[in-house]
Design an enzyme around this catalytic site. Structure first.
Site, short mmCIF file in Angstrom:
data_model
loop_
_atom_site.label_atom_id
_atom_site.label_comp_id
_atom_site.label_asym_id
_atom_site.label_seq_id
_atom_site.Cartn_x
_atom_site.Cartn_y
_atom_site.Cartn_z
N SER A 22 -5.21 6.92 5.70
CA SER A 22 -4.49 8.19 5.62
C SER A 22 -3.56 8.22 4.41
O SER A 22 -3.08 9.28 4.02
CB SER A 22 -3.69 8.44 6.90
OG SER A 22 -2.69 7.45 7.05
N ARG A 43 -8.12 -7.50 9.17
CA ARG A 43 -7.42 -7.83 10.42
C ARG A 43 -8.37 -8.00 11.62
O ARG A 43 -8.01 -8.69 12.57
CB ARG A 43 -6.38 -6.75 10.73
CG ARG A 43 -5.17 -6.84 9.82
CD ARG A 43 -4.21 -5.69 10.03
NE ARG A 43 -2.93 -5.98 9.38
CZ ARG A 43 -1.96 -5.09 9.22
NH1 ARG A 43 -2.13 -3.84 9.64
NH2 ARG A 43 -0.82 -5.42 8.64
N ASP A 103 -1.82 0.06 13.50
CA ASP A 103 -0.92 -1.08 13.30
C ASP A 103 -0.42 -1.63 14.63
O ASP A 103 -0.46 -2.84 14.87
CB ASP A 103 0.25 -0.69 12.40
CG ASP A 103 -0.16 -0.54 10.94
OD1 ASP A 103 -1.32 -0.88 10.62
OD2 ASP A 103 0.65 -0.08 10.13
N GLY A 123 0.82 -1.22 0.00
CA GLY A 123 0.00 0.00 0.00
C GLY A 123 0.85 1.26 0.00
O GLY A 123 0.49 2.26 -0.63
#
Length: 427
Positions: free
Chosen positions: A170, A344, A313, A96
Protein backbone atom coordinates in the site's frame (compact mmCIF):
# COMPACT_ATOMS: atom_id res chain seq x y z
CA UNK A 1 26.67 -12.38 16.81
CA UNK A 2 25.07 -10.78 19.82
CA UNK A 3 22.25 -12.75 21.46
CA UNK A 4 19.76 -12.40 24.30
CA UNK A 5 18.32 -15.36 26.21
CA UNK A 6 14.93 -14.74 27.76
CA UNK A 7 14.19 -16.99 30.74
CA UNK A 8 10.66 -18.35 31.24
CA UNK A 9 8.11 -15.74 32.30
CA UNK A 10 5.31 -16.70 34.72
CA UNK A 11 3.12 -13.63 34.38
CA UNK A 12 2.88 -10.34 32.48
CA UNK A 13 0.99 -7.47 34.05
CA UNK A 14 0.92 -3.68 33.92
CA UNK A 15 0.73 -0.75 31.53
CA UNK A 16 2.95 0.62 28.78
CA UNK A 17 2.79 3.96 26.99
CA UNK A 18 3.61 3.05 23.41
CA UNK A 19 6.34 4.71 21.34
CA UNK A 20 5.00 6.71 18.38
CA UNK A 21 3.79 4.93 15.27
CA UNK A 22 6.42 4.46 12.56
CA UNK A 23 3.81 4.79 9.80
CA UNK A 24 2.43 8.01 11.25
CA UNK A 25 5.84 9.48 12.22
CA UNK A 26 7.39 9.26 8.75
CA UNK A 27 4.25 10.45 6.94
CA UNK A 28 3.90 13.40 9.34
CA UNK A 29 7.57 14.37 8.91
CA UNK A 30 7.31 14.40 5.12
CA UNK A 31 4.04 16.37 5.07
CA UNK A 32 5.42 18.86 7.63
CA UNK A 33 8.47 19.32 5.38
CA UNK A 34 6.27 19.95 2.32
CA UNK A 35 3.84 22.25 4.19
CA UNK A 36 3.64 25.99 4.69
CA UNK A 37 4.46 26.98 8.26
CA UNK A 38 6.09 25.43 11.30
CA UNK A 39 4.88 22.12 12.75
CA UNK A 40 5.53 20.73 16.23
CA UNK A 41 5.36 16.93 16.19
CA UNK A 42 5.11 15.22 19.60
CA UNK A 43 5.45 11.52 20.55
CA UNK A 44 7.56 11.09 17.39
CA UNK A 45 9.10 7.63 17.21
CA UNK A 46 12.85 7.57 17.85
CA UNK A 47 14.02 4.68 15.67
CA UNK A 48 16.26 3.85 12.72
CA UNK A 49 13.53 4.35 10.10
CA UNK A 50 12.61 7.78 11.42
CA UNK A 51 16.28 8.81 11.63
CA UNK A 52 16.69 7.91 7.95
CA UNK A 53 13.75 10.17 7.07
CA UNK A 54 15.11 13.01 9.24
CA UNK A 55 18.60 12.69 7.70
CA UNK A 56 17.11 12.83 4.20
CA UNK A 57 15.03 15.93 5.00
CA UNK A 58 18.10 17.61 6.47
CA UNK A 59 20.12 16.86 3.31
CA UNK A 60 17.26 18.44 1.34
CA UNK A 61 17.62 21.69 3.30
CA UNK A 62 14.73 21.28 5.75
CA UNK A 63 15.36 22.90 9.13
CA UNK A 64 14.20 21.16 12.29
CA UNK A 65 15.14 20.81 15.95
CA UNK A 66 14.75 17.66 18.04
CA UNK A 67 14.26 17.38 21.80
CA UNK A 68 16.95 15.51 23.78
CA UNK A 69 14.90 12.28 23.70
CA UNK A 70 14.12 12.82 19.98
CA UNK A 71 10.34 12.49 20.48
CA UNK A 72 9.53 16.15 19.76
CA UNK A 73 10.42 17.71 16.43
CA UNK A 74 9.92 21.38 15.52
CA UNK A 75 10.08 21.48 11.73
CA UNK A 76 9.87 24.43 9.35
CA UNK A 77 8.10 23.52 6.14
CA UNK A 78 9.34 24.28 2.64
CA UNK A 79 5.92 25.48 1.45
CA UNK A 80 6.10 23.19 -1.58
CA UNK A 81 8.20 20.46 -3.23
CA UNK A 82 11.57 19.54 -1.71
CA UNK A 83 14.62 20.79 -3.58
CA UNK A 84 18.25 19.72 -3.52
CA UNK A 85 20.93 22.37 -4.02
CA UNK A 86 22.75 20.06 -6.44
CA UNK A 87 23.14 16.37 -7.30
CA UNK A 88 22.49 14.35 -4.15
CA UNK A 89 22.56 10.74 -2.91
CA UNK A 90 20.29 9.80 0.00
CA UNK A 91 20.92 6.61 2.01
CA UNK A 92 17.64 5.33 3.48
CA UNK A 93 18.73 2.13 5.25
CA UNK A 94 15.91 -0.43 5.08
CA UNK A 95 13.16 2.14 5.66
CA UNK A 96 10.31 1.47 3.25
CA UNK A 97 8.34 4.29 4.89
CA UNK A 98 11.11 6.68 3.78
CA UNK A 99 12.10 5.15 0.40
CA UNK A 100 8.63 4.90 -1.18
CA UNK A 101 7.17 8.34 -0.26
CA UNK A 102 10.46 10.16 -0.99
CA UNK A 103 10.82 8.39 -4.35
CA UNK A 104 7.52 10.00 -5.35
CA UNK A 105 7.87 13.39 -3.63
CA UNK A 106 11.34 14.00 -5.10
CA UNK A 107 9.98 13.55 -8.64
CA UNK A 108 8.35 17.00 -8.30
CA UNK A 109 11.69 18.83 -8.44
CA UNK A 110 14.22 19.15 -11.24
CA UNK A 111 17.32 17.97 -9.38
CA UNK A 112 19.19 14.74 -9.89
CA UNK A 113 18.79 12.62 -6.74
CA UNK A 114 19.82 9.02 -6.10
CA UNK A 115 17.94 7.01 -3.46
CA UNK A 116 19.76 3.98 -2.08
CA UNK A 117 19.85 1.83 1.06
CA UNK A 118 21.00 -1.37 2.75
CA UNK A 119 21.39 -4.60 0.74
CA UNK A 120 17.89 -5.75 1.81
CA UNK A 121 16.38 -2.49 0.52
CA UNK A 122 17.80 -3.39 -2.90
CA UNK A 123 15.74 -6.62 -2.76
CA UNK A 124 12.44 -4.87 -1.95
CA UNK A 125 10.42 -4.27 -5.14
CA UNK A 126 9.62 -0.70 -6.16
CA UNK A 127 8.86 -1.26 -9.86
CA UNK A 128 5.09 -0.74 -9.55
CA UNK A 129 5.65 2.70 -8.00
CA UNK A 130 8.22 3.67 -10.64
CA UNK A 131 5.83 2.58 -13.44
CA UNK A 132 3.09 4.78 -11.96
CA UNK A 133 5.38 7.80 -11.51
CA UNK A 134 6.58 7.44 -15.12
CA UNK A 135 2.94 7.52 -16.29
CA UNK A 136 2.78 10.93 -14.59
CA UNK A 137 5.88 12.17 -16.44
CA UNK A 138 8.62 11.30 -13.93
CA UNK A 139 12.12 10.65 -15.20
CA UNK A 140 13.48 7.67 -13.22
CA UNK A 141 16.31 5.20 -13.90
CA UNK A 142 17.26 2.00 -12.09
CA UNK A 143 20.92 2.14 -11.03
CA UNK A 144 21.45 -1.60 -10.56
CA UNK A 145 18.59 -4.10 -10.96
CA UNK A 146 15.38 -3.40 -12.90
CA UNK A 147 12.40 -2.83 -10.53
CA UNK A 148 14.54 -2.39 -7.40
CA UNK A 149 16.43 0.46 -5.68
CA UNK A 150 18.76 2.29 -6.00
CA UNK A 151 16.87 4.81 -8.13
CA UNK A 152 18.06 7.91 -9.97
CA UNK A 153 15.35 10.59 -10.03
CA UNK A 154 15.36 13.56 -12.40
CA UNK A 155 12.01 15.20 -11.64
CA UNK A 156 9.31 15.58 -14.28
CA UNK A 157 6.18 14.41 -12.43
CA UNK A 158 3.20 16.54 -13.51
CA UNK A 159 0.14 14.38 -12.63
CA UNK A 160 -2.49 13.09 -15.06
CA UNK A 161 -4.07 9.63 -15.32
CA UNK A 162 -2.14 6.98 -13.43
CA UNK A 163 -2.61 3.29 -12.64
CA UNK A 164 -0.97 1.68 -9.61
CA UNK A 165 -0.78 -1.97 -8.63
CA UNK A 166 -2.23 -2.27 -5.13
CA UNK A 167 -1.42 -5.93 -4.56
CA UNK A 168 2.21 -5.73 -3.35
CA UNK A 169 2.40 -2.76 -0.99
CA UNK A 170 0.00 0.00 0.00
CA UNK A 171 3.06 2.28 0.34
CA UNK A 172 3.11 2.76 -3.45
CA UNK A 173 -0.39 4.26 -3.36
CA UNK A 174 0.48 6.26 -0.23
CA UNK A 175 3.51 7.75 -2.01
CA UNK A 176 1.41 8.80 -5.04
CA UNK A 177 -1.39 10.24 -2.89
CA UNK A 178 0.97 12.41 -0.81
CA UNK A 179 2.79 13.71 -3.92
CA UNK A 180 -0.16 14.35 -6.27
CA UNK A 181 -1.56 17.54 -4.61
CA UNK A 182 1.75 19.34 -5.33
CA UNK A 183 1.82 18.32 -9.01
CA UNK A 184 0.89 21.08 -11.50
CA UNK A 185 -1.98 19.06 -13.04
CA UNK A 186 -4.88 17.14 -11.50
CA UNK A 187 -4.18 13.44 -10.92
CA UNK A 188 -6.53 10.46 -11.18
CA UNK A 189 -5.10 7.30 -9.60
CA UNK A 190 -6.70 3.95 -10.46
CA UNK A 191 -5.87 0.95 -8.28
CA UNK A 192 -5.28 -2.37 -10.06
CA UNK A 193 -5.63 -5.67 -8.21
CA UNK A 194 -6.65 -6.17 -4.59
CA UNK A 195 -5.43 -3.31 -2.39
CA UNK A 196 -3.33 -4.80 0.43
CA UNK A 197 -3.17 -3.22 3.90
CA UNK A 198 -6.05 -0.84 3.11
CA UNK A 199 -6.05 0.61 6.67
CA UNK A 200 -2.62 2.13 5.93
CA UNK A 201 -4.25 4.18 3.15
CA UNK A 202 -6.65 5.53 5.78
CA UNK A 203 -3.63 6.71 7.81
CA UNK A 204 -2.36 8.55 4.72
CA UNK A 205 -5.72 10.17 3.91
CA UNK A 206 -6.20 11.13 7.57
CA UNK A 207 -2.80 12.84 7.73
CA UNK A 208 -3.28 14.63 4.39
CA UNK A 209 -6.55 16.02 5.73
CA UNK A 210 -4.79 17.16 8.93
CA UNK A 211 -2.35 19.07 6.70
CA UNK A 212 -5.23 20.70 4.80
CA UNK A 213 -5.57 18.58 1.65
CA UNK A 214 -8.76 16.71 0.76
CA UNK A 215 -9.05 14.23 -2.08
CA UNK A 216 -11.93 12.26 -3.61
CA UNK A 217 -11.89 8.55 -2.80
CA UNK A 218 -14.08 6.25 -4.93
CA UNK A 219 -14.23 3.02 -2.88
CA UNK A 220 -10.40 2.75 -2.75
CA UNK A 221 -10.44 1.92 -6.48
CA UNK A 222 -9.98 5.43 -7.82
CA UNK A 223 -8.67 8.60 -6.20
CA UNK A 224 -9.02 12.07 -7.71
CA UNK A 225 -6.51 14.68 -6.52
CA UNK A 226 -6.57 18.36 -7.53
CA UNK A 227 -3.16 19.66 -8.60
CA UNK A 228 -1.48 22.92 -7.59
CA UNK A 229 -2.44 22.57 -3.91
CA UNK A 230 -0.40 23.31 -0.80
CA UNK A 231 -0.12 21.52 2.51
CA UNK A 232 -0.62 23.73 5.58
CA UNK A 233 0.83 23.02 9.01
CA UNK A 234 -1.75 22.05 11.65
CA UNK A 235 0.53 23.73 14.23
CA UNK A 236 0.91 20.93 16.76
CA UNK A 237 0.40 17.26 15.96
CA UNK A 238 0.48 14.32 18.40
CA UNK A 239 1.71 11.07 16.85
CA UNK A 240 -0.38 8.09 17.97
CA UNK A 241 1.29 5.16 19.70
CA UNK A 242 2.41 2.34 17.39
CA UNK A 243 -0.41 -0.20 17.09
CA UNK A 244 1.90 -2.85 15.59
CA UNK A 245 4.20 -2.49 18.63
CA UNK A 246 1.16 -2.83 20.90
CA UNK A 247 0.51 -6.31 19.51
CA UNK A 248 3.38 -7.97 21.44
CA UNK A 249 2.21 -6.66 24.81
CA UNK A 250 -1.47 -7.40 24.16
CA UNK A 251 -0.55 -10.94 23.09
CA UNK A 252 1.57 -11.36 26.24
CA UNK A 253 -1.50 -10.39 28.28
CA UNK A 254 -3.61 -12.93 26.40
CA UNK A 255 -1.06 -15.71 27.00
CA UNK A 256 0.25 -14.96 30.52
CA UNK A 257 -1.83 -12.10 31.98
CA UNK A 258 -2.87 -10.58 34.39
CA UNK A 259 -3.99 -7.70 32.40
CA UNK A 260 -1.78 -5.70 30.07
CA UNK A 261 -2.85 -2.17 29.15
CA UNK A 262 -1.32 -0.24 26.24
CA UNK A 263 -1.83 3.53 26.13
CA UNK A 264 -1.40 5.94 23.22
CA UNK A 265 -3.92 4.13 21.01
CA UNK A 266 -7.58 3.26 21.52
CA UNK A 267 -10.93 2.79 19.85
CA UNK A 268 -10.51 6.08 17.93
CA UNK A 269 -7.08 5.23 16.53
CA UNK A 270 -6.57 5.66 12.78
CA UNK A 271 -4.25 2.62 12.60
CA UNK A 272 -5.73 -0.57 11.23
CA UNK A 273 -3.46 -2.69 13.43
CA UNK A 274 -5.69 -1.98 16.45
CA UNK A 275 -7.92 -4.68 14.92
CA UNK A 276 -5.29 -7.12 16.21
CA UNK A 277 -7.12 -6.90 19.54
CA UNK A 278 -10.27 -8.30 17.88
CA UNK A 279 -8.25 -11.34 16.75
CA UNK A 280 -7.05 -11.98 20.32
CA UNK A 281 -10.67 -11.70 21.46
CA UNK A 282 -11.71 -14.29 18.85
CA UNK A 283 -8.97 -16.56 20.20
CA UNK A 284 -10.39 -16.30 23.73
CA UNK A 285 -8.77 -13.30 25.44
CA UNK A 286 -10.79 -10.51 27.07
CA UNK A 287 -10.34 -7.04 25.51
CA UNK A 288 -11.34 -3.68 27.03
CA UNK A 289 -11.37 -0.57 24.83
CA UNK A 290 -10.94 3.07 25.86
CA UNK A 291 -10.41 6.22 23.81
CA UNK A 292 -6.70 6.18 24.65
CA UNK A 293 -6.03 2.59 25.72
CA UNK A 294 -6.58 -1.08 24.93
CA UNK A 295 -6.36 -3.70 27.70
CA UNK A 296 -6.05 -7.46 27.31
CA UNK A 297 -6.74 -10.05 30.01
CA UNK A 298 -5.67 -13.67 29.78
CA UNK A 299 -8.09 -16.26 28.46
CA UNK A 300 -7.94 -19.87 27.31
CA UNK A 301 -6.77 -19.48 23.72
CA UNK A 302 -7.99 -21.54 20.78
CA UNK A 303 -6.83 -21.62 17.16
CA UNK A 304 -8.30 -19.44 14.40
CA UNK A 305 -8.47 -19.51 10.59
CA UNK A 306 -8.49 -15.93 9.27
CA UNK A 307 -7.72 -13.61 6.37
CA UNK A 308 -5.01 -11.25 7.70
CA UNK A 309 -4.61 -8.97 4.67
CA UNK A 310 -5.83 -5.93 6.61
CA UNK A 311 -3.24 -6.28 9.43
CA UNK A 312 -0.14 -7.88 7.89
CA UNK A 313 2.39 -6.55 10.44
CA UNK A 314 0.37 -7.39 13.56
CA UNK A 315 -0.60 -10.76 12.05
CA UNK A 316 3.00 -11.91 12.61
CA UNK A 317 2.33 -11.70 16.35
CA UNK A 318 -0.62 -14.08 15.90
CA UNK A 319 1.79 -16.62 14.37
CA UNK A 320 3.75 -16.90 17.64
CA UNK A 321 0.62 -16.49 19.80
CA UNK A 322 -0.65 -19.61 17.98
CA UNK A 323 2.01 -21.60 19.90
CA UNK A 324 -0.19 -21.10 22.98
CA UNK A 325 -3.57 -21.81 21.33
CA UNK A 326 -5.41 -25.13 21.23
CA UNK A 327 -5.58 -26.51 17.68
CA UNK A 328 -4.17 -25.48 14.29
CA UNK A 329 -4.10 -21.79 13.35
CA UNK A 330 -4.20 -20.66 9.69
CA UNK A 331 -3.28 -17.11 8.64
CA UNK A 332 -4.35 -16.38 5.05
CA UNK A 333 -3.82 -13.75 2.33
CA UNK A 334 -0.43 -12.63 3.67
CA UNK A 335 1.65 -12.76 0.47
CA UNK A 336 3.01 -9.28 1.21
CA UNK A 337 4.94 -10.74 4.19
CA UNK A 338 7.36 -11.90 1.49
CA UNK A 339 8.37 -8.36 0.45
CA UNK A 340 8.86 -6.81 3.90
CA UNK A 341 12.10 -6.39 5.91
CA UNK A 342 12.77 -10.03 5.03
CA UNK A 343 10.68 -12.81 3.44
CA UNK A 344 8.62 -13.06 6.59
CA UNK A 345 6.65 -16.14 5.52
CA UNK A 346 9.82 -18.16 5.05
CA UNK A 347 11.46 -16.71 8.16
CA UNK A 348 8.42 -17.31 10.39
CA UNK A 349 7.97 -20.90 9.18
CA UNK A 350 11.68 -21.68 9.65
CA UNK A 351 11.89 -20.30 13.19
CA UNK A 352 8.53 -21.75 14.37
CA UNK A 353 9.79 -25.21 13.37
CA UNK A 354 12.90 -24.66 15.55
CA UNK A 355 10.74 -24.34 18.67
CA UNK A 356 8.88 -27.55 17.76
CA UNK A 357 5.79 -26.36 15.89
CA UNK A 358 4.42 -28.20 12.87
CA UNK A 359 4.23 -25.61 10.07
CA UNK A 360 2.84 -25.54 6.55
CA UNK A 361 4.15 -22.58 4.54
CA UNK A 362 2.02 -21.74 1.50
CA UNK A 363 2.50 -19.13 -1.22
CA UNK A 364 0.32 -16.66 0.74
CA UNK A 365 -0.63 -18.47 3.96
CA UNK A 366 0.88 -20.17 7.01
CA UNK A 367 -0.62 -23.02 9.07
CA UNK A 368 0.72 -23.60 12.59
CA UNK A 369 0.16 -26.52 14.98
CA UNK A 370 1.85 -26.04 18.38
CA UNK A 371 3.94 -28.82 19.97
CA UNK A 372 3.06 -30.39 23.32
CA UNK A 373 6.15 -28.67 24.73
CA UNK A 374 8.16 -25.83 23.19
CA UNK A 375 11.89 -26.39 22.62
CA UNK A 376 14.69 -23.97 23.49
CA UNK A 377 16.13 -22.62 20.23
CA UNK A 378 18.37 -19.87 18.86
CA UNK A 379 15.98 -17.70 16.87
CA UNK A 380 17.34 -16.05 13.73
CA UNK A 381 15.89 -12.54 13.31
CA UNK A 382 16.89 -11.80 9.67
CA UNK A 383 17.59 -8.14 10.55
CA UNK A 384 13.81 -7.88 11.04
CA UNK A 385 12.57 -6.07 14.16
CA UNK A 386 9.24 -7.91 14.13
CA UNK A 387 10.83 -11.38 14.10
CA UNK A 388 12.74 -10.51 17.29
CA UNK A 389 9.68 -9.14 19.08
CA UNK A 390 7.33 -11.93 17.94
CA UNK A 391 9.62 -14.68 19.18
CA UNK A 392 10.12 -13.05 22.59
CA UNK A 393 6.65 -14.48 23.32
CA UNK A 394 8.12 -18.01 23.38
CA UNK A 395 9.48 -17.16 26.86
CA UNK A 396 5.87 -17.06 28.11
CA UNK A 397 6.17 -20.87 28.29
CA UNK A 398 8.29 -23.01 30.63
CA UNK A 399 11.11 -22.88 28.05
CA UNK A 400 13.72 -20.14 27.55
CA UNK A 401 14.29 -18.63 24.11
CA UNK A 402 17.47 -17.11 22.62
CA UNK A 403 17.03 -14.15 20.27
CA UNK A 404 19.95 -13.55 17.89
CA UNK A 405 20.80 -9.91 17.04
CA UNK A 406 18.23 -8.51 19.52
CA UNK A 407 19.21 -4.91 18.70
CA UNK A 408 17.39 -5.18 15.35
CA UNK A 409 14.30 -3.95 17.27
CA UNK A 410 15.86 -0.45 16.95
CA UNK A 411 13.95 -0.14 13.65
CA UNK A 412 10.75 0.62 15.59
CA UNK A 413 11.22 -0.11 19.31
CA UNK A 414 14.77 0.30 20.68
CA UNK A 415 13.90 -0.51 24.34
CA UNK A 416 11.41 -3.31 23.65
CA UNK A 417 13.14 -6.00 25.73
CA UNK A 418 13.55 -3.63 28.72
CA UNK A 419 9.84 -2.81 28.59
CA UNK A 420 8.86 -6.48 28.38
CA UNK A 421 11.13 -7.31 31.35
CA UNK A 422 9.61 -4.46 33.39
CA UNK A 423 6.14 -6.02 33.08
CA UNK A 424 7.23 -9.64 33.54
CA UNK A 425 7.39 -11.88 36.62
CA UNK A 426 10.06 -14.58 36.13
CA UNK A 427 8.94 -18.21 36.44
Amino acid sequence: MESLTLQPIARVDGAINLPGSKSVSNRALLLAALACGKTVLTNLLDSDDVRHMLNALSALGINYTLSADRTRCDITGNGGPLRASGALELFLGNAGTAMRPLAAALCLGQNEIVLTGEPRMKERPIGHLVDSLRQGGANIDYQEQENYPPLRLRGGFTGGDIEVDGSVSSQFLTALLMTAPLAPEDTTIRVKGELVSKPYIDITLNLMKTFGVEITNHHYQQFVVKGGQQYHSPGRYLVEGDASSASYFLAAGAIKGGTVKVTGIGRKSMQGDIRFADVLEKMGATITWGDDFIACTRGELHAIDMDMNHIPDAAMTIATTALFAKGTTTLRNIYNWRVKETDRLFAMATELRKVGAEVEEGHDYIRITPPAKLQHADIGTYNDHRMAMCFSLVALSDTPVTILDPKCTAKTFPDYFEQLARMSTPA
